[in-house]
Design an enzyme around this catalytic site. Sequence first.
Site, PDB file in Angstrom:
ATOM      1  N   GLU A 145      -6.510   3.285  -5.812  1.00 51.90           N
ATOM      2  CA  GLU A 145      -8.052   4.100  -5.079  1.00 51.90           C
ATOM      3  C   GLU A 145      -7.872   5.668  -5.467  1.00 51.90           C
ATOM      4  O   GLU A 145      -7.677   6.531  -4.961  1.00 51.90           O
ATOM      5  CB  GLU A 145      -8.011   4.003  -3.559  1.00 51.90           C
ATOM      6  N   HIS A 177     -11.321  -3.632   2.841  1.00 53.24           N
ATOM      7  CA  HIS A 177     -11.425  -3.126   3.848  1.00 53.24           C
ATOM      8  C   HIS A 177     -11.882  -2.025   4.864  1.00 53.24           C
ATOM      9  O   HIS A 177     -11.449  -1.434   6.149  1.00 53.24           O
ATOM     10  CB  HIS A 177      -9.870  -3.406   4.829  1.00 53.24           C
ATOM     11  N   ASP A 178     -12.112  -1.344   3.631  1.00 51.43           N
ATOM     12  CA  ASP A 178     -13.219   0.041   3.549  1.00 51.43           C
ATOM     13  C   ASP A 178     -14.584  -0.258   3.786  1.00 51.43           C
ATOM     14  O   ASP A 178     -15.420   1.051   4.212  1.00 51.43           O
ATOM     15  CB  ASP A 178     -12.417   0.946   3.320  1.00 51.43           C
ATOM     16  N   ASP A 197       1.348  -1.369  -0.081  1.00 50.98           N
ATOM     17  CA  ASP A 197       0.326  -0.145   0.039  1.00 50.98           C
ATOM     18  C   ASP A 197       1.099   1.229  -0.252  1.00 50.98           C
ATOM     19  O   ASP A 197       1.679   1.353   0.703  1.00 50.98           O
ATOM     20  CB  ASP A 197      -0.862  -0.246   1.606  1.00 50.98           C
ATOM     21  N   ASP A 255      -2.611   4.429  -2.283  1.00 52.67           N
ATOM     22  CA  ASP A 255      -4.259   5.422  -1.600  1.00 52.67           C
ATOM     23  C   ASP A 255      -4.085   6.824  -1.603  1.00 52.67           C
ATOM     24  O   ASP A 255      -3.146   7.659  -2.083  1.00 52.67           O
ATOM     25  CB  ASP A 255      -3.675   5.676   0.165  1.00 52.67           C
TER      26      ASP A 255
HETATM   27  C1  GLC Z   1      -7.660   5.229   2.499  1.00 54.07           C
HETATM   28  C2  GLC Z   1      -7.598   3.609   2.526  1.00 54.07           C
HETATM   29  C3  GLC Z   1      -8.693   3.857   4.193  1.00 54.07           C
HETATM   30  C4  GLC Z   1      -7.893   5.135   4.799  1.00 54.07           C
HETATM   31  C5  GLC Z   1      -7.679   6.004   4.531  1.00 54.07           C
HETATM   32  C6  GLC Z   1      -6.628   7.205   5.211  1.00 54.07           C
HETATM   33  O1  GLC Z   1      -9.536   5.251   2.276  1.00 54.07           O
HETATM   34  O2  GLC Z   1      -8.090   3.297   2.150  1.00 54.07           O
HETATM   35  O3  GLC Z   1      -8.559   2.533   4.652  1.00 54.07           O
HETATM   36  O4  GLC Z   1      -8.664   5.426   6.000  1.00 54.07           O
HETATM   37  O5  GLC Z   1      -7.158   6.011   2.632  1.00 54.07           O
HETATM   38  O6  GLC Z   1      -5.273   6.727   4.841  1.00 54.07           O
END
Ligand code: GLC
Length: 558
Positions: free
Chosen positions: A258, A330-331, A98, A201
């Site tokens: 993402e 995971h979100d 990540d 991310d």
């Molecule tokens: C992304 C991640 C999430 C995290 C956020 C801040 O959305 O997937 O889990 O809380 O970024 O880093």
Amino acid sequence: MERKWWHGKTAYQIYPKSFCDSDGDGIGDLQGIISKLDYLQELGVEIVWLSPVYRSPLVDQGYDISDYYSIDPRFGSMADMDELIARAQEHGISIVMDLVVNHCSDEHEWFRRACQNPEGPYGRFFYIRDWHEGEPLPCNWRSYFGGPCWDLLPGHTDKIYFHAFHKRQPDLNWENPALRQEIYKMINWWLQKGLGGFRIDAIINIKKLLPFRDFPADRDDGLCAIQTMLARAEGVKDFLQELVRETFRRYDAFTVGEVFDEKPEDLPQIIGENGFFSSMFDFSQKLLGQDRRGWYLCRRPTAEEYKKAAFAAQAKAANIGFYSNIIENHDQPRGVSHYLPQGERSDAAKKLLGGLNFLLRGLPFLYQGQEIGMENRDDWTLAEFDDIGTLDQYRVALRAGCRPEQALAALAHYSRDNARTPFQWDGSEGAGFSAGTPWMPLHPNYRQLNLAGQRGRPDSVYEFYRRLIALRRSPDYAETLVYGETLPWLSEQHNLMAYLRRGERTLLVAGNFQAEEQDMLLPGPVRALLLNNLESFSQNGESVHLLPWQLLVLELEE
Ligand code: GLC
């Protein structure tokens, strides 16, 4: 389209804290992952994305990195990481890490130095502004985890810093070339170790609309969603161009972004030929039913909405590139609990949802536990939630006048902690996840729903996923499933989600997304039945009769 090494591979996301604990401290770790490489190979995955394992105070479970060059001792050591990369390669698996570079942790050395000397070089690694009690903030944007994006700089009473996420996740200032060079150096250092690439991310957030300014408030807290600013910020593409040139491209690394809130016309530049990333997640189904005012107003999507969103995304990316397809991560809540109606979490329905998503054009990503049909917990108590975002949503719901039970019900459904309960390996105490006390309570159904009970059982969810993966890799069908086009079939037929994958061969994926039977007209004669989530298959001339939640994959005559 140029062929790439990742196109035909199935990816699998590991949330390390909840995957497998090798040392009994209740927290999953790298040695735990290494011990499951045989398992991952048996499943058929060839890319593994690890949620962050860097050194971190774990305020946001590792998405708050305090040292990009070391592994958090709770997960292991750098030697463990090197071992994982090497052993995974022996198993035909590339490790993807990540990459969290919109922000770091407030415990990162850079931020500490910025606090010591805001005027010095590290002060310029962040967004720091002068401010005095009673003055308005530089902007009224709401951080993703609630409250304003500004907080007092530790050790100061007249300086504030910007954070789009939690206050312990200060945003890095990408406008500063010195910061960007530090980031590239770090990325290349990791790629030299033999990583397959990165999941990137919150990447659109790296560009802020400057100078900071207010927008009309969208809740009674006087703040506005950050997305309002993102829609107006220009210039992220310049940052991404440089990032890619200086790092990923040199290594032919696989990258998946993402990406939220991208501008629609930017898709070709993001995932097209020579785009910034190899792929980006298709979040269009996830966004259905969401309400920016809070989870208490969200609603679950219907099958029809799910289908339309999936087909729209397929059409959007068709001549451009590959989305990465997911039902959960995971979100998010567990896909089977979110997209299937209440009370319809049978194995058949789980396989239908998984199969419909998996066989779309794009890169399939499974999230740990999806392959055994892990579900949301229904019995959360408030004290059991760990996630900072979830706790904020509780406050939001109460402020809006919800009763505590209503607020808790919204949390129980939408909390990302649902995805973070430990992997259910077997039915023993600790579910085979840990010999100690798991950091997050196990889902109470682990004694019935676990891998050990499904492995080798031909009708299990797990064996179905194995067949899906094997089909996508098989010499006969890979070309069609990876590169073939997606053509919706009978898309107006209620609760039928069916599509052709047409390439070298022609396949029909047909799912009866409901608890009632229905008939479906075939587009042509059937050559072979490749996959069926139920036992029976009934064809009457030019149509097939689909049982509740039946999913079929058929090969058609040319
Ligand atoms: C992304 C991640 C999430 C995290 C956020 C801040 O959305 O997937 O889990 O809380 O970024 O880093």
